[in-house]
Design an enzyme around this catalytic site. Structure first.
Site, PDB file in Angstrom:
ATOM      1  N   ASN A   9       0.863  -1.367  -0.072  1.00  0.00           N
ATOM      2  CA  ASN A   9      -0.085   0.121   0.135  1.00  0.00           C
ATOM      3  C   ASN A   9       0.854   1.150   0.045  1.00  0.00           C
ATOM      4  O   ASN A   9       0.180   2.359   0.036  1.00  0.00           O
ATOM      5  CB  ASN A   9      -0.818   0.057   1.259  1.00  0.00           C
ATOM      6  CG  ASN A   9      -0.202  -0.005   2.669  1.00  0.00           C
ATOM      7  OD1 ASN A   9       0.849  -0.312   2.667  1.00  0.00           O
ATOM      8  ND2 ASN A   9      -1.031   0.411   3.566  1.00  0.00           N
ATOM      9  N   LYS A  10       2.143   1.102   0.140  1.00  0.00           N
ATOM     10  CA  LYS A  10       3.084   2.339   0.180  1.00  0.00           C
ATOM     11  C   LYS A  10       3.195   3.021  -1.286  1.00  0.00           C
ATOM     12  O   LYS A  10       2.772   2.388  -2.460  1.00  0.00           O
ATOM     13  CB  LYS A  10       4.287   1.906   0.706  1.00  0.00           C
ATOM     14  CG  LYS A  10       4.393   1.010   2.025  1.00  0.00           C
ATOM     15  CD  LYS A  10       4.141   2.046   3.280  1.00  0.00           C
ATOM     16  CE  LYS A  10       3.869   1.099   4.511  1.00  0.00           C
ATOM     17  NZ  LYS A  10       4.111   1.602   5.733  1.00  0.00           N
ATOM     18  N   GLN A  11       3.919   4.097  -1.295  1.00  0.00           N
ATOM     19  CA  GLN A  11       4.113   4.760  -2.579  1.00  0.00           C
ATOM     20  C   GLN A  11       4.755   3.999  -3.438  1.00  0.00           C
ATOM     21  O   GLN A  11       4.582   3.976  -4.820  1.00  0.00           O
ATOM     22  CB  GLN A  11       5.057   5.977  -2.312  1.00  0.00           C
ATOM     23  CG  GLN A  11       4.307   7.180  -1.723  1.00  0.00           C
ATOM     24  CD  GLN A  11       4.235   7.357  -0.130  1.00  0.00           C
ATOM     25  OE1 GLN A  11       4.654   6.151   0.604  1.00  0.00           O
ATOM     26  NE2 GLN A  11       3.853   8.350   0.358  1.00  0.00           N
TER      27      GLN A  11
END
Ligand SMILES: *Cc1c(COP(=O)(O)O)cnc(C)c1O
Length: 371
Positions: free
Chosen positions: A182-184
């Site tokens: 879910n991170k960049q």
């Protein structure tokens, strides 16, 4: 029934798939050339001397607490409004996390309250760049100098953000990023430590690899270490994602700005305040319901949104109210009122690169109907 809109989703193209497959066609699946290449590219992106890849953001934080010698008898000042790993890393090494409440608008640690929490036992500060909004680092840097404290910046949510023009993660002695999906950017699981301190980087490389040192061989372990390595398969994915990071962040900024426009003037919610010092790299999109709403109201809204096909979540449960923190330290509701008032009223809405104006309109329409 319209299609479900997920809370988060990674953005993987053929380039990432090809890069991973190419590694699988070599004999070097770990500690190979992709590890060095990923670390070099990441350090260049952040403008640091060193980058040390590891198996998760949590592993990176843990390695740094060891590298800086945090141990029983030490205290570490940090925020209760975060993912649990930012405090757990101290606890794992026997150091005591000391919480300081957050600013009601930026949702980051309230830097004006840190000094009151510093004692003779304090050894480090772990500020967290919550939701991609960089913590107020200037006063933290000053405090750290005055009291001789290490600063470990938990930038796991803020890859690509800036504070007074300086990249998130470079504002303390060392910074940590996480690459959960879910991170960049993602490596599946993974993390990265960045620092300008070559000695700390050398120690981190040893700690992630069972305490081995450069020359000693596979079965020489001069110190206690861990297996926190990141495989070359993950590193290849990371290299391909990092090559697209500007595009990935630009898409997230587009989505953030579409939400901001769509919800401007909505008095029943507040958004995270961004000060002029910060260029955000958005991680999730969280709204805070007005004070008139209770935690029950919020929880009902989360259930209803979910029923209507809108992925959503609360963000975060205060760390001091997690059961094992309560048991161990006797924390109770009311101890950090700003954090708790916020945490009871947060609604994280779908946030990823591919959301369209139409999706955003549907999400906001459902939210406003429930409000
Ligand atoms: C994601 C995150 C981490 C690291 O998470 P991992 O799942 O271990 O990679 C650490 N701190 C914060 C604030 C995070 O959001």
């Amino acid at each position: 029934m319209p299609e479900r809109i997920p809370l988060a989703r990674p953005n993987i193209t053929q380039a990432e798939i090809d890069a991973v497959v190419a590694v699988l066609q070599t004999p070097n699946l770990s500690l190979g050339p992709k590890l060095t290449e990923f670390e070099r590219a990441f350090a260049d992106y952040c403008g640091t001397n060193e980058a040390v890849a590891c198996s998760s953001g949590t592993a990176g934080l843990h390695i740094l607490t060891r590298a800086y010698g945090l141990s029983p008898g030490n205290e570490v000042v940090t925020t209760p409004f975060s993912f649990v790993a930012s405090a757990n890393c101290a606890l794992i090494e026997g150091a005591i996390p000391v919480f300081v409440d957050v600013d009601p608008h930026t949702w980051n640690i309230d830097a004006t309250r840190i000094e009151a929490a510093v004692t003779t036992k304090t050894k480090a500060i772990i500020p967290v760049d919550v939701f991609g909004n960089v913590a107020d680092m200037s006063p933290i840097e000053t405090l750290a100098r005055t009291h001789n404290l290490r600063v470990i910046e938990d930038s796991c949510e803020a890859l690509g953000a800036r504070y007074r023009g300086r990249p998130a993660g470079t504002l303390g002695d060392a910074g940590v990023f996480g690459f959960y999906p879910n991170k960049q950017m993602t490596t599946g699981e993974g993390g990265m430590i960045i620092t300008d301190d070559g000695e700390i980087a050398r120690l981190c490389r040893s700690l992630r690899n069972q305490g081995r040192d450069g020359g000693g061989g596979w079965l020489a372990h001069p110190r206690l270490g861990y297996n926190y390595r990141l495989s070359d398969i993950n590193c290849a994915l990371g290299i391909a994602q990092l090559a697209r990071i500007d595009e990935l962040i630009a898409q997230r900024c587009r989505v953030l700005s579409a939400y901001q426009t769509r919800l401007s003037g909505e008095r029943r919610i507040a958004l995270q305040r961004l000060t002029p010092e910060v260029e955000i790299s958005p991680f999730v999109f969280v709204v805070r319901l007005a004070d008139a709403y209770t935690q029950n109201d919020r929880d009902r809204i989360l259930c209803e949104l979910d029923d209507r096909g809108i992925g959503c979540s609360n963000y975060f449960t205060p760390i001091h109210l997690q059961p094992f923190y309560r048991e161990r330290f006797g924390y109770k509701p009311g101890d950090f009122p700003v954090c708790e008032g916020l945490a009871q009223r947060t609604v994280a809405l779908p946030f990823h690169h591919e959301l369209t104006e139409h999706d955003i309109d549907r999400v906001c329409h459902e939210l406003q109907a429930l409000l």
